[in-house]
Design a protein around this motif. Structure first.
Motif, PDB file in Angstrom:
ATOM      1  N   LYS A 267     -13.404  54.210  38.307  1.00  0.00           N
ATOM      2  CA  LYS A 267     -12.641  53.371  37.374  1.00  0.00           C
ATOM      3  C   LYS A 267     -13.053  53.673  35.931  1.00  0.00           C
ATOM      4  CE  LYS A 267     -10.472  49.655  35.601  1.00  0.00           C
ATOM      5  NZ  LYS A 267      -9.127  49.858  35.086  1.00  0.00           N
ATOM      6  N   MET A 268     -14.348  53.891  35.726  1.00  0.00           N
ATOM      7  CA  MET A 268     -14.788  54.207  34.363  1.00  0.00           C
ATOM      8  C   MET A 268     -14.206  55.551  33.925  1.00  0.00           C
ATOM      9  SD  MET A 268     -18.537  54.321  32.562  1.00  0.00           S
ATOM     10  CE  MET A 268     -18.720  55.109  30.938  1.00  0.00           C
TER      11      MET A 268
ATOM     12  N   GLN B 117      -8.156  57.137  29.838  1.00  0.00           N
ATOM     13  CA  GLN B 117      -7.091  56.374  29.182  1.00  0.00           C
ATOM     14  C   GLN B 117      -7.382  56.178  27.693  1.00  0.00           C
ATOM     15  OE1 GLN B 117      -6.529  52.474  30.897  1.00  0.00           O
ATOM     16  NE2 GLN B 117      -5.126  51.805  29.289  1.00  0.00           N
ATOM     17  N   LEU B 118      -8.631  55.775  27.405  1.00  0.00           N
ATOM     18  CA  LEU B 118      -8.996  55.544  26.007  1.00  0.00           C
ATOM     19  C   LEU B 118      -8.968  56.857  25.215  1.00  0.00           C
ATOM     20  CD1 LEU B 118      -9.854  53.602  23.800  1.00  0.00           C
ATOM     21  CD2 LEU B 118     -12.206  53.748  24.639  1.00  0.00           C
TER      22      LEU B 118
ATOM     23  N   LEU C 100     -16.612  59.677  24.148  1.00  0.00           N
ATOM     24  CA  LEU C 100     -15.822  59.654  25.377  1.00  0.00           C
ATOM     25  C   LEU C 100     -15.882  61.008  26.081  1.00  0.00           C
ATOM     26  CD1 LEU C 100     -12.681  57.668  24.132  1.00  0.00           C
ATOM     27  CD2 LEU C 100     -14.541  56.811  25.578  1.00  0.00           C
TER      28      LEU C 100
ATOM     29  N   SER D  53     -10.688  54.930  32.941  1.00  0.00           N
ATOM     30  CA  SER D  53     -10.479  54.191  31.697  1.00  0.00           C
ATOM     31  C   SER D  53     -10.984  54.985  30.489  1.00  0.00           C
ATOM     32  CB  SER D  53     -11.109  52.795  31.765  1.00  0.00           C
ATOM     33  OG  SER D  53     -12.466  52.875  32.073  1.00  0.00           O
ATOM     34  N   VAL D  54     -12.009  55.793  30.687  1.00  0.00           N
ATOM     35  CA  VAL D  54     -12.442  56.701  29.607  1.00  0.00           C
ATOM     36  C   VAL D  54     -11.326  57.694  29.308  1.00  0.00           C
ATOM     37  CG1 VAL D  54     -13.993  58.630  29.096  1.00  0.00           C
ATOM     38  CG2 VAL D  54     -14.931  56.465  29.910  1.00  0.00           C
TER      39      VAL D  54
ATOM     40  N   ARG E  13     -25.129  54.140  29.178  1.00  0.00           N
ATOM     41  CA  ARG E  13     -23.748  53.707  28.977  1.00  0.00           C
ATOM     42  C   ARG E  13     -23.692  52.429  28.155  1.00  0.00           C
ATOM     43  NH1 ARG E  13     -21.468  49.499  30.967  1.00  0.00           N
ATOM     44  NH2 ARG E  13     -22.891  49.088  32.682  1.00  0.00           N
TER      45      ARG E  13
ATOM     46  N   PHE F  62     -17.116  52.185  40.726  1.00  0.00           N
ATOM     47  CA  PHE F  62     -17.269  51.955  39.289  1.00  0.00           C
ATOM     48  C   PHE F  62     -17.015  53.243  38.501  1.00  0.00           C
ATOM     49  CE2 PHE F  62     -20.567  53.219  36.251  1.00  0.00           C
ATOM     50  CZ  PHE F  62     -20.123  52.545  35.119  1.00  0.00           C
TER      51      PHE F  62
ATOM     52  N   PHE G  60     -21.249  52.040  43.095  1.00  0.00           N
ATOM     53  CA  PHE G  60     -21.322  52.884  41.898  1.00  0.00           C
ATOM     54  C   PHE G  60     -20.161  53.875  41.868  1.00  0.00           C
ATOM     55  CE2 PHE G  60     -22.579  56.631  39.501  1.00  0.00           C
ATOM     56  CZ  PHE G  60     -23.063  56.067  38.341  1.00  0.00           C
TER      57      PHE G  60
END
Lengths: 561, 561
Positions: free
Chosen positions: B374-375, B381-382, B459, B378-379, B525, B371, B368
């Motif tokens: 990385k989440m 990044q977005l 986000l 990427s959140v 999520r 994860f 977890f």
């Protein structure tokens, strides 16, 4: 090496780069070799710029080892010339398309037995210029060479005879003089016994117009194909050119178009000859460039075939039909020996008997002039905006959507990292959404091929056409001035009324021709811009519909979750 | 004024801004007033930074005019404090949303009889931090004040008793210690006679999960309304808050949310409490800001009501239902006196009997953790991409389309300048096309309101939730270490097996709670990101369809030409 020179005549500068010189003024010449009849130097007031080579005599130093004793030699003899004219202030505009200047195809021209070719420049501000380049050594692509407009028409005044009662313009470089229209108006161009060509001007619903071509046709340009010769040492592109009335294809290279174009400039006074697409310094055979040149040659050709006068030109017919090498050379020589060029072309025009008040014509021309100026500006503006939009499509738009796509993909990758809780269908959908936006980015980058490029092609054609008009309008102005001058002289008893009437009559021909050409321009403009706008909107609609379809397909992936 | 201090305990720096200090080391203190339990100073090795105030004693000069003779006073007493901690390196990121830091509403908090308020920071990198600000004087919006994470949970360790057999962590500031979970695992938190609250953890299809709330509900937040008090001197925004199960609205201000949020942080160990939307330095009542805060409060509320534990909290119920001022104050005091906070909250959890291998739990948590990292990335990044896209919509996209629109209009204006040849219908159509593209530019600028803003809201919520997890995961790591330590001591005969079993049993509670929270996070999520992606795609489709419609309507104007 700096040389001294003496001004033979007074020359009044008309453009930014030019300087005025006074008769008998002493000048410094920076380079004795003229470029298209212009020298660069400094006058006695310290102003630097260009002036006509034929207005000055170069003073050669006595200590010259040359055996001849002549201290004064005519300036402007052609030859290799490594000087250049700095590009004018009009190149400092914001239009960012790189344009380099060089002699296209000059290395493989020899097989056509013709050592001169013509360099066509598409000025960023739509002020196109055409000039002879004599074995040009302008190899530096950063050096912009600004030829004087319509220099190539200069030799058409050779037939003018001296001694008319009405004064001639001192400026041998005005389009009025160069085109031969001055000579024509003054009656210096002798009527020839037999004139095979004849172009009618008729009265239409919107005034004078060119008589319709007896045999209208169109012509396709297709299938640009790379050819080689000399065992692959030289390569060139050949286009299949198929006129609709013969349906027999001929194969032509850019240099053939270029030859034809120069014949047109040489012959057709008072007509706005469409410019050829520009040359390119590097990557001549790159796919995009070939594609772009093809599109623009097609537009050029459409304009040629649509023009009631240009489309009937014998040289054009030869270009469109001759498929035999030997015949081609014969026809080429024949076209080059055509006498009905420049001033003589005016003799081929048949005008209506309709009375026109010269003042009215003058006003109509002035209105057109204001319109053409504004249209030139707005075509320039739209060209600039569309070019920038192309850049954005290829860069910013693509980048933004691709970054969004990447970010979605990254989210989906994160979601796969905790397998017990990973929802594969959702992750797939998000990942697919990422790819969709990457695609949309690519679609944005591809889109200019379908819309903006075509718009820019058409705008470029119109930039060329519009850039011809100031000179053409100048013809009419010059002719009108001659009418007034000759009438004054007749009133003062210094000229026969017959002769003054002749000037007036011939001025009518100029006026009718200009009106016909204005009328033709407007007709074409209306059709062309309607088509351009429609095509653009249609492609835009297709594009955004495709975006919607992509997004809808992607959205459906979430439905079953 | 610089003061000297002596280190009472050894402290090992864990973060960039911190410095290590050794027991008995002499230190220089730059300001005797601590900020959230931290002092700024220099150690004997010349390193400058912050360290825990409670680890040092300030050495007061003898010449103190104060009558008391104590040369050493406990450091860290709260008070006005004008020093600041420089923002950490993590603020140098590329996320460009301006975030200023100040105490929202502190000027009109007094009417609630409570002098402390909480400043909530949304760190640009999603590493949210929360800290008390005591009548903060950080009025310079350019100064970012980085509070230490989870400092507010610190007082929950007050109940820990000294002398356990298993060693305690030296670092009093680790989340494991601060949260009280260390004390709980070590059995230092006495079982209370009567525990009214109880939260079940059950085994679900994907492992441990929170028992469902007996009375699920949702809650709307609507109608932000500007209110004034003190005859208009003070203004604030009131929101109508309507829980679905009562359907009776209450009116709440941001500071009420803020009060509730701090109670949640105080009480709920092992739960990722959603961050409140950030405060804003200027333009608090600007329409856009109010709208944004409302949207984000709605998301916050959705997350609260969806959480089986948080949604049942008595203080939350009070917040949602109390409509009476007097009752409000009573309920507020009651919530603030709640004993089942921090370590004691762990006592309210009922776990399944299911055997779980600690090693397995450890691995699950590690997965977890990877994860979540990385989440979080990427959140981030977005968020960055979406923010940039908003900027492009408001700027570049709008500008490009408007410039295109202007250029079309300019063409149409040019075409009107030569009336005899002017085709009004075409000019109209072109002019209309110009206006269409101007509209499309405006549509681009408006569009983020319908899609990107909502994406950014969600986000932002997830940035907050994710930023809580490193500390929560740390709890489980700490508990696991204690299990191993106590088992080793038991094996060595230094501890009763009973006591070691107790540690292991309580560690199970921590493990189950964390798994339940992880499970809940994943469930939400999945729902949230599905919704987010669907909503975004739907709005994008609507947008591009509207563009198509506009273009189609415009294209029809050319049909009749």
């Amino acid at each position: 090496m700096s040389l001294k020179a003496k001004a033979l005549y007074t020359f009044q500068s008309e453009n930014k780069d030019e300087i005025s010189i006074q008769e008998n003024e002493e000048l410094v010449i920076f380079d004795e070799n003229s470029i298209d009849g212009w020298l660069q130097g400094e006058n006695s007031r310290g102003e630097r710029g260009i002036f006509p080579a034929s207005y000055v005599e170069i003073i050669r130093p006595r200590s010259n080892s040359n055996l001849t004793d002549c201290s004064i030699s005519p300036a402007g003899s052609p030859g290799n010339d490594s000087s250049y004219f700095p590009s004018g202030s009009n190149t400092s505009g914001s239009f960012n398309m790189q344009q380099s200047y060089y002699d296209d195809d000059d290395d493989d021209w020899d097989d056509w037995d013709d050592s001169s070719t013509v360099v066509e420049d598409e000025d960023p501000h739509g002020r196109g210029a055409n000039g002879h380049a004599h074995q040009s050594s302008f190899n530096n692509p950063n050096v912009h060479y600004r030829a004087k407009p319509h220099m190539e028409r200069q030799d058409s005044i050779s037939s003018s005879r001296k001694g008319s009662m009405v004064g001639r313009n001192l400026n041998r470089f005005s389009s009025f003089v160069r085109s031969g229209v001055e000579a024509f108006v003054l009656g210096d161009v002798p009527m020839m016994a037999k004139i095979a060509e004849s172009y009618n001007i008729e009265m239409g619903p919107k005034g004078a117009q060119w008589g319709l071509s007896p045999q209208p046709f169109s012509c396709s340009i297709e299938d640009p194909t790379k050819q080689t010769k000399f065992k692959g040492i030289k390569t060139y592109i050949s286009y299949r050119v198929t006129p609709s009335h013969t349906a027999r294809p001929v194969y032509r290279r850019y240099k053939h178009f270029d030859w034809l174009y120069n014949r047109l400039l040489h012959k057709f006074t008072v007509i706005s000859v469409p410019h050829l697409p520009e040359k390119q310094a590097t990557g001549r055979f790159e796919e995009d460039f070939i594609e772009k040149r093809k599109r623009r040659l097609i537009l050029w050709m459409d304009h040629m075939t649509s023009h009631p006068v240009l489309s009937q030109y014998e040289g054009f017919e030869h270009f469109l039909m001759c498929a035999d090498d030997k015949q081609w050379k014969l026809g080429k020589r024949r076209a080059e020996k055509d006498e009905m060029v420049g001033a003589h072309f005016m003799l081929t025009l048949k005008i209506p008997n309709e009375h026109q008040d010269l003042q009215d014509v003058e006003e109509r021309v002035d209105t057109f002039k204001a319109f053409a100026k504004k249209m030139d500006d707005s075509v320039m503006q739209l060209t600039h905006v569309a070019s920038e939009l192309v850049r954005k499509h290829l860069g910013g738009f693509r980048k933004e959507f691709q970054r969004l796509g990447n970010a979605f993909q990254s989210i989906s990758q994160a979601f796969m990292l905790d397998p017990p809780y990973s929802a594969d269908a959702l992750n797939n959908a998000i990942s697919h959404t990422g790819r969709t936006y990457e695609n949309i980015g690519e679609m944005f980058a591809e889109q200019p091929k379908f819309d903006l490029f075509h718009m820019l092609d058409k705008l470029s054609l119109y930039q060329g056409l519009l850039s011809n008009f100031p000179d053409i309008i100048h013809l009419q102005k010059g002719a009108f001035a001659k009418v007034k001058e000759s009438q004054r002289m007749s009133d003062e008893g210094k000229m026969d009324q017959d002769e003054a009437d002749g000037v007036r009559k011939r001025c009518r021909t100029v006026g009718f021709a200009l009106q016909a050409e204005m009328n033709h321009f407007h007709q074409r403009r209306e059709v062309d811009f309607k088509d351009m706008m429609q095509a653009y909107l249609q492609q835009q609609i297709v594009f955004y519909q495709r975006v919607v379809q992509q997004l809808e397909r992607t959205l459906h992936m979430y439905d079953s979750l």
